[in-house]
Scaffold this active site. Structure first.
Site, mmCIF file in Angstrom:
data_model
loop_
_atom_site.group_PDB
_atom_site.id
_atom_site.type_symbol
_atom_site.label_atom_id
_atom_site.label_comp_id
_atom_site.label_asym_id
_atom_site.label_seq_id
_atom_site.Cartn_x
_atom_site.Cartn_y
_atom_site.Cartn_z
ATOM 1 N N HIS A 1 -10.180 1.309 1.471
ATOM 2 C CA HIS A 1 -9.640 2.605 1.903
ATOM 3 C C HIS A 1 -10.760 3.588 2.219
ATOM 4 C CE1 HIS A 1 -5.320 2.764 1.867
ATOM 5 N NE2 HIS A 1 -5.222 2.255 0.646
ATOM 6 N N HIS B 1 -9.182 -3.430 -2.396
ATOM 7 C CA HIS B 1 -8.200 -2.627 -1.663
ATOM 8 C C HIS B 1 -8.609 -1.149 -1.647
ATOM 9 C CE1 HIS B 1 -3.830 -1.834 -0.505
ATOM 10 N NE2 HIS B 1 -4.289 -0.620 -0.798
ATOM 11 N N GLU B 2 -8.963 -0.611 -2.826
ATOM 12 C CA GLU B 2 -9.289 0.810 -2.894
ATOM 13 C C GLU B 2 -10.625 1.126 -2.224
ATOM 14 O OE1 GLU B 2 -6.966 2.770 -3.602
ATOM 15 O OE2 GLU B 2 -5.671 1.189 -4.375
ATOM 16 N N CYS C 1 0.850 -1.190 0.000
ATOM 17 C CA CYS C 1 0.000 0.000 0.000
ATOM 18 C C CYS C 1 0.883 1.236 0.000
ATOM 19 C CB CYS C 1 -0.904 0.005 1.232
ATOM 20 S SG CYS C 1 -1.994 1.446 1.349
#
Length: 233
Positions: free
Chosen positions: A172, A168-169, A126
């Site tokens: 976030h 993953h995004e 990351c």
């Protein structure tokens, strides 16, 4: 670098960020903006400002370099992310990780849900946790719902590495870092990764470091690598 004040209106935050030329500064783990759910996008930025912000995210992602970047990673608590993956990897990596090129895309207010039960585990890093990687087991296939930068609906299924990027995004934007989902015993510095664990899959790391991978019956209990396990050199 600390993120802009949460009390500053979002449009002002973005204008301040864009005042400087070049890639935007990426905030690191420990900044509260990475731990707060981002505010859904609902026109907080005028169209011209949104377009400039998206372009700045694109430049920053490519400069880092990375395959995705969420607005919170530059300190802006809006539910916007960009992804792009040219996938310049060897064939054996492409096959093992199901990694195929992804064009540049903007995800506004994204959410995902699993498709099926298959999970895949690979080392992941990351831009907001620089210098480290760890194995994360994620859904191998997900359905993404979002809008693009023009407000058009996105409803698409992603598989393999593109599904990992989407998860993953989107995580976030929910205040979740990959380390929250990672196998702690797999944590490795970038230097250790390059020297020891550059294989297409993390099986060797699991044997040597003593952690389990999904779908592996009789996996390794933490702290007790199996007899005969190879010692990294």
């Amino acid at each position: 670098m600390a993120s802009p004040s949460a009390r500053t209106p979002l449009a002002e935050q973005v204008e301040e960020l864009l005042a400087a030329d070049g890639p935007l500064p990426i905030v690191s783990a420990g900044d509260p903006v990475l731990r707060r759910p981002a505010e859904p996008y609902d026109g907080q930025l005028a169209p011209e400002l949104l377009a400039r912000f998206v372009q700045a995210l694109r430049v920053t992602m490519r400069s880092a370099p990375g395959v995705g970047l969420a607005a919170v990673q530059v300190g802006v608590g809006l539910r916007i992310a960009v992804i792009e993956d040219p996938a310049p990897v060897p064939e054996e990596v492409r096959v093992a990780r199901e990694r195929v090129p992804q064009p540049f895309r903007v995800l506004v207010n994204p959410s995902y849900e699993a498709v099926g039960t298959r999970r895949a585990a690979f080392f992941e890093g990351c831009l907001s946790v620089p210098g480290w990687q760890a194995v994360v087991a994620r859904h191998a296939e997900v359905r993404l719902r979002a809008r693009d930068e023009h407000g058009r609906a996105v409803d698409e299924v992603f598989t393999g590495w593109p599904a990992r990027i989407v998860q993953h995004e989107t995580d976030h934007l929910d205040g979740v870092l990959y380390v929250d989902r990672a196998e702690p015993r797999s944590l490795a510095s970038n230097e250790a990764m390059a020297a020891r664990w550059a294989q297409p899959t993390p099986e060797a790391a699991a044997r040597a470091l003593g952690f389990e991978l999904p779908g592996r019956a009789g996996g390794f209990s933490p702290g007790t690598p199996p007899a005969g396990a190879a010692t990294p050199r």
